[in-house]
Write an enzyme that holds these catalytic residues in place. Sequence first.
Site, mmCIF file in Angstrom:
data_model
loop_
_atom_site.group_PDB
_atom_site.id
_atom_site.type_symbol
_atom_site.label_atom_id
_atom_site.label_comp_id
_atom_site.label_asym_id
_atom_site.label_seq_id
_atom_site.Cartn_x
_atom_site.Cartn_y
_atom_site.Cartn_z
ATOM 1 N N THR A 102 36.100 41.685 37.395
ATOM 2 C CA THR A 102 34.828 40.999 37.655
ATOM 3 C C THR A 102 34.807 39.571 37.135
ATOM 4 O OG1 THR A 102 34.001 41.804 35.551
ATOM 5 C CG2 THR A 102 33.507 43.154 37.504
ATOM 6 N N ASP B 297 44.393 40.118 34.018
ATOM 7 C CA ASP B 297 44.837 41.485 33.704
ATOM 8 C C ASP B 297 45.480 42.089 34.959
ATOM 9 O OD1 ASP B 297 42.738 42.234 35.327
ATOM 10 O OD2 ASP B 297 41.667 43.381 33.788
ATOM 11 N N CYS C 93 40.002 38.795 36.040
ATOM 12 C CA CYS C 93 40.055 40.242 35.821
ATOM 13 C C CYS C 93 39.296 40.878 36.984
ATOM 14 C CB CYS C 93 39.529 40.644 34.447
ATOM 15 S SG CYS C 93 37.786 40.345 34.142
ATOM 16 N N ARG D 144 37.823 41.693 42.158
ATOM 17 C CA ARG D 144 37.077 42.709 42.903
ATOM 18 C C ARG D 144 35.806 42.122 43.512
ATOM 19 N NH1 ARG D 144 37.969 47.190 38.117
ATOM 20 N NH2 ARG D 144 39.817 48.187 39.010
ATOM 21 N N HIS E 277 27.865 19.505 34.405
ATOM 22 C CA HIS E 277 26.781 19.594 33.416
ATOM 23 C C HIS E 277 27.212 20.246 32.105
ATOM 24 C CE1 HIS E 277 23.271 19.271 36.534
ATOM 25 N NE2 HIS E 277 24.186 18.327 36.686
ATOM 26 N N HIS F 245 23.711 15.344 29.519
ATOM 27 C CA HIS F 245 24.376 16.637 29.297
ATOM 28 C C HIS F 245 25.218 16.640 28.023
ATOM 29 C CE1 HIS F 245 22.978 17.661 33.243
ATOM 30 N NE2 HIS F 245 23.593 16.606 33.750
HETATM 31 C C1 RB5 Z 1 39.675 46.826 34.348
HETATM 32 O O1 RB5 Z 1 39.447 48.086 34.898
HETATM 33 C C2 RB5 Z 1 38.373 46.026 34.362
HETATM 34 O O2 RB5 Z 1 37.472 46.558 33.453
HETATM 35 C C3 RB5 Z 1 38.652 44.564 34.060
HETATM 36 O O3 RB5 Z 1 39.518 44.050 35.012
HETATM 37 C C4 RB5 Z 1 37.447 43.640 34.071
HETATM 38 O O4 RB5 Z 1 36.724 43.772 35.241
HETATM 39 C C5 RB5 Z 1 36.595 43.683 32.888
HETATM 40 O O5 RB5 Z 1 35.610 42.928 32.740
#
Ligand code: RB5
Length: 149
Positions: free
Chosen positions: A68, A9, A66, A110, A99, A134
Amino acid sequence: MKKLALGCDHVGFILKQDLLAHLHSKGIEVIDKGTWSEERTDYPRYASAVAEAVIQGEVDGGLLICGTGVGISITANKFPGIRAVVCSEPYSAQLSRQHNDTNVLAFGSRVVGLELAKMIVDAWLAAEFEGGRHQARVQAISEIEQRRE
Ligand code: RB5
């Protein structure tokens, strides 16, 4: 894995561009499924594009980014046949191949920086599914998916 689909994203865009260069330097062919700028967008779209490419056999595996890695991996895991893992260190990435036979790797821009992301990707790409004990566990995951279709 010699051919990968890559998706992100807007939050993952910069890291995706840096990883593209890294993957090319390793001789890996990459299909870029977007996004292609930092303009705000929604991660399910790119998770879906990468998951479809893996399921259709267009690529050997997928990478997703994305903020996280959570939303984009949850989405990918909704596709039967996709085993996506979100990682913030290389050990889990390696074991997820050995596995769990993961076919999609996700991480958060981030959460990890470029150098750690490269280590995670390299560990995931270098590892092979071990099969053996496995295999039945991965097969059990597939059977759960089929019950719900
Ligand atoms: C976008 O703000 C954020 O929510 C997205 O990049 C991601 O971390 C969602 O899981």
